[in-house]
Design an enzyme around this catalytic site. Sequence first.
Site, PDB file in Angstrom:
ATOM      1  N   SER A  29      18.786  59.054  43.324  1.00  0.00           N
ATOM      2  CA  SER A  29      19.429  57.617  41.888  1.00  0.00           C
ATOM      3  C   SER A  29      19.060  57.894  40.866  1.00  0.00           C
ATOM      4  CB  SER A  29      18.735  56.528  42.821  1.00  0.00           C
ATOM      5  OG  SER A  29      17.171  56.740  43.398  1.00  0.00           O
ATOM      6  N   ASN A 116       9.107  51.027  48.423  1.00  0.00           N
ATOM      7  CA  ASN A 116       9.937  50.101  48.646  1.00  0.00           C
ATOM      8  C   ASN A 116       9.602  48.825  47.821  1.00  0.00           C
ATOM      9  OD1 ASN A 116      10.343  51.984  49.911  1.00  0.00           O
ATOM     10  ND2 ASN A 116       9.047  51.032  52.175  1.00  0.00           N
ATOM     11  N   THR A 161      49.996  20.040  33.984  1.00  0.00           N
ATOM     12  CA  THR A 161      49.737  19.916  35.021  1.00  0.00           C
ATOM     13  C   THR A 161      50.841  20.662  36.195  1.00  0.00           C
ATOM     14  OG1 THR A 161      50.701  18.045  36.023  1.00  0.00           O
ATOM     15  CG2 THR A 161      48.363  17.515  35.616  1.00  0.00           C
ATOM     16  N   HIS A 162      50.623  21.873  36.592  1.00  0.00           N
ATOM     17  CA  HIS A 162      51.499  22.486  37.161  1.00  0.00           C
ATOM     18  C   HIS A 162      52.709  22.848  35.824  1.00  0.00           C
ATOM     19  CE1 HIS A 162      51.103  19.866  40.712  1.00  0.00           C
ATOM     20  NE2 HIS A 162      51.327  19.128  40.401  1.00  0.00           N
ATOM     21  N   SER A 283      51.658  48.641  20.688  1.00  0.00           N
ATOM     22  CA  SER A 283      52.503  49.118  21.958  1.00  0.00           C
ATOM     23  C   SER A 283      52.498  50.420  21.751  1.00  0.00           C
ATOM     24  CB  SER A 283      53.311  48.918  21.886  1.00  0.00           C
ATOM     25  OG  SER A 283      54.456  49.806  22.950  1.00  0.00           O
ATOM     26  N   LYS A 289      54.566  45.190  19.010  1.00  0.00           N
ATOM     27  CA  LYS A 289      54.406  44.244  19.538  1.00  0.00           C
ATOM     28  C   LYS A 289      52.572  44.389  19.458  1.00  0.00           C
ATOM     29  CE  LYS A 289      54.592  43.461  23.830  1.00  0.00           C
ATOM     30  NZ  LYS A 289      54.555  44.075  25.261  1.00  0.00           N
ATOM     31  N   ASN A 291      49.725  42.740  21.303  1.00  0.00           N
ATOM     32  CA  ASN A 291      49.085  42.970  22.697  1.00  0.00           C
ATOM     33  C   ASN A 291      47.609  42.190  22.961  1.00  0.00           C
ATOM     34  OD1 ASN A 291      51.054  43.706  23.909  1.00  0.00           O
ATOM     35  ND2 ASN A 291      50.370  45.835  23.631  1.00  0.00           N
ATOM     36  N   GLU A 296      43.159  39.712  28.255  1.00  0.00           N
ATOM     37  CA  GLU A 296      44.101  40.621  29.206  1.00  0.00           C
ATOM     38  C   GLU A 296      42.920  41.157  30.255  1.00  0.00           C
ATOM     39  OE1 GLU A 296      48.455  41.046  28.011  1.00  0.00           O
ATOM     40  OE2 GLU A 296      47.430  42.520  28.271  1.00  0.00           O
ATOM     41  N   TYR A 323      12.947  47.925  54.891  1.00  0.00           N
ATOM     42  CA  TYR A 323      13.552  48.521  53.435  1.00  0.00           C
ATOM     43  C   TYR A 323      14.554  49.143  54.493  1.00  0.00           C
ATOM     44  CZ  TYR A 323      14.858  51.556  49.879  1.00  0.00           C
ATOM     45  OH  TYR A 323      16.159  52.755  49.247  1.00  0.00           O
ATOM     46  N   GLN A 328      19.256  51.087  48.529  1.00  0.00           N
ATOM     47  CA  GLN A 328      19.268  52.802  47.034  1.00  0.00           C
ATOM     48  C   GLN A 328      20.991  51.952  46.486  1.00  0.00           C
ATOM     49  OE1 GLN A 328      17.739  56.062  46.017  1.00  0.00           O
ATOM     50  NE2 GLN A 328      19.787  56.952  46.731  1.00  0.00           N
ATOM     51  N   LYS A 331      22.238  49.569  43.215  1.00  0.00           N
ATOM     52  CA  LYS A 331      21.839  48.852  42.028  1.00  0.00           C
ATOM     53  C   LYS A 331      23.377  48.822  41.377  1.00  0.00           C
ATOM     54  CE  LYS A 331      17.337  50.945  43.073  1.00  0.00           C
ATOM     55  NZ  LYS A 331      18.016  50.882  44.229  1.00  0.00           N
TER      56      LYS A 331
HETATM   57  N1  ARG Z   1      15.413  55.328  45.123  1.00  0.00           N
HETATM   58  C1  ARG Z   1      15.582  54.512  45.945  1.00  0.00           C
HETATM   59  C2  ARG Z   1      15.613  52.868  46.440  1.00  0.00           C
HETATM   60  O1  ARG Z   1      16.838  52.974  45.210  1.00  0.00           O
HETATM   61  C3  ARG Z   1      14.124  53.865  45.640  1.00  0.00           C
HETATM   62  C4  ARG Z   1      12.992  53.177  47.539  1.00  0.00           C
HETATM   63  C5  ARG Z   1      12.968  54.531  48.441  1.00  0.00           C
HETATM   64  N2  ARG Z   1      12.106  54.452  49.176  1.00  0.00           N
HETATM   65  C6  ARG Z   1      12.305  55.511  50.545  1.00  0.00           C
HETATM   66  N3  ARG Z   1      11.613  54.727  51.080  1.00  0.00           N
HETATM   67  N4  ARG Z   1      13.052  56.453  50.705  1.00  0.00           N
HETATM   68  O2  ARG Z   1      15.841  52.178  47.144  1.00  0.00           O
END
Ligand code: ARG
Length: 463
Positions: A29, A116, A161-162, A283, A289, A291, A296, A323, A328, A331
Amino acid sequence: MSTDKTIEKPWTGRFNEPTDAFVEAFGASVGFDQRMYKQDIAGSIAHAKMLAHVGVLTTKERDDIVRGLSKIEAEIQAGDFPWSIALEDVHMNIEARLTDAIGITGKKLHTGRSRNDQVATDVRLYLRDEIDTIDAELKRLQRALVELAEREAATILPGFTHLQTAQPITFGHHMLAWNEMLQRDNERLADCRKRVNVMPLGSAALAGTTYPIDREFTAKELGFDDICRNSLDGVSDRDFAIEFLSWASILLMHMSRFSEELVLWSSSQFDWVDLGDAFCTGSSIMPQKKNPDVPELVRGKTGRVFGSLNAMLTIMKGQPLAYNKDNQEDKEPLFDTIDTVKGCLKVYADMMAQIKLKPDNMREDALCGFATATDLADYLVRKGVAFRDAHEIVGKAVALGVETERDLSEMKLEELQAFSDAIGDDVFDVLTLEGSVAARNHLGGTAPEQVKVAAKRAIELLG
Ligand code: ARG
């Protein structure tokens, strides 16, 4: 990002074979969680200070750790940090670097803690900081709207309205309607922050820790308002992220509706506003144009934010305590939503501060579609006619207007009197656009006088 095979993971003790190369990259991660490095370091410094405070670390060890982590923060800031995929995430990368930098004491930092509770703490700290930035940006947009409302308190346009002409309204009143929604979003965000700013640290892996930790100490160091009361819940709860994503979804739903109006209003068919060249694009094929890309795009990004909320709810729905690696996945949707919301608010605050109105066109459109028909009915009621009868009388007058292509205000008194002898020559006071809006002079009404009062209150609420 390094993929160095010689880097040693801190958990290999019970393993006989190395991690499959693809699994290593698949599970890492660090590519996206390194953006929490400041919070990770702040959390570690607070944890080390707490460990020294309860006598688990010596003050020398604490000082070495704090110094080492501060140095690492500077390295990361300078883009000088050797991020490694083998070390999975921001937490293990920083911890391994700390041991490189200060030696064996670095290995003591993780005492009484788990990744964790560490990751749950980092995400909450990160989100809390971002909520504060978002709050400021939201208020900047609100201010732009309220200032515009004050300036345009008496500017008239047709209300719908509408999407059919209903009654004349003031532009200020319309802007303050958007501000009401944003004000509720603003209050909801403050409420969400309360549940974000609760500390999981101390939950350790899931059951707490055998060390004599002082969680109040750590919470105070990190500016948390409260402490997670159950270690299982502390490491696995992601409600706070879901709540933020729900908040963001409601905000973007509002901004998407707003966008829809700006797209319509800036079209050549309406031609009520000019969004400014700086907020539009041309455009590549049609030279005429201009835009409305910004509204949007904001409307489009709303789908993306709804998607993140859905992703997060689904990530959580099947997880047993406590956990699981599924977490993970919290995020990317969260970070993407934070970035999206900040971008949408910034561009809107800038755009709304510069928007140009075309009041003559709005006025002209307000004169079409019999916008003051209700005013004529109310006038008849004041003269003693029952509302249902008044409705019928005005309907007939409107039919004549449709047939002869004239507004009610353009008819002769005698023509109007043919529909009801309750009509006197004072009728034209209520048939004008100004008369119509000025008459709705009560709390929440569209009268310019009320808009000024409401704008003043809105500014006060913004503090
Ligand atoms: N990179 C992990 C996460 O974002 C950190 C926690 C990892 N914990 C574990 N028991 N593998 O959740």
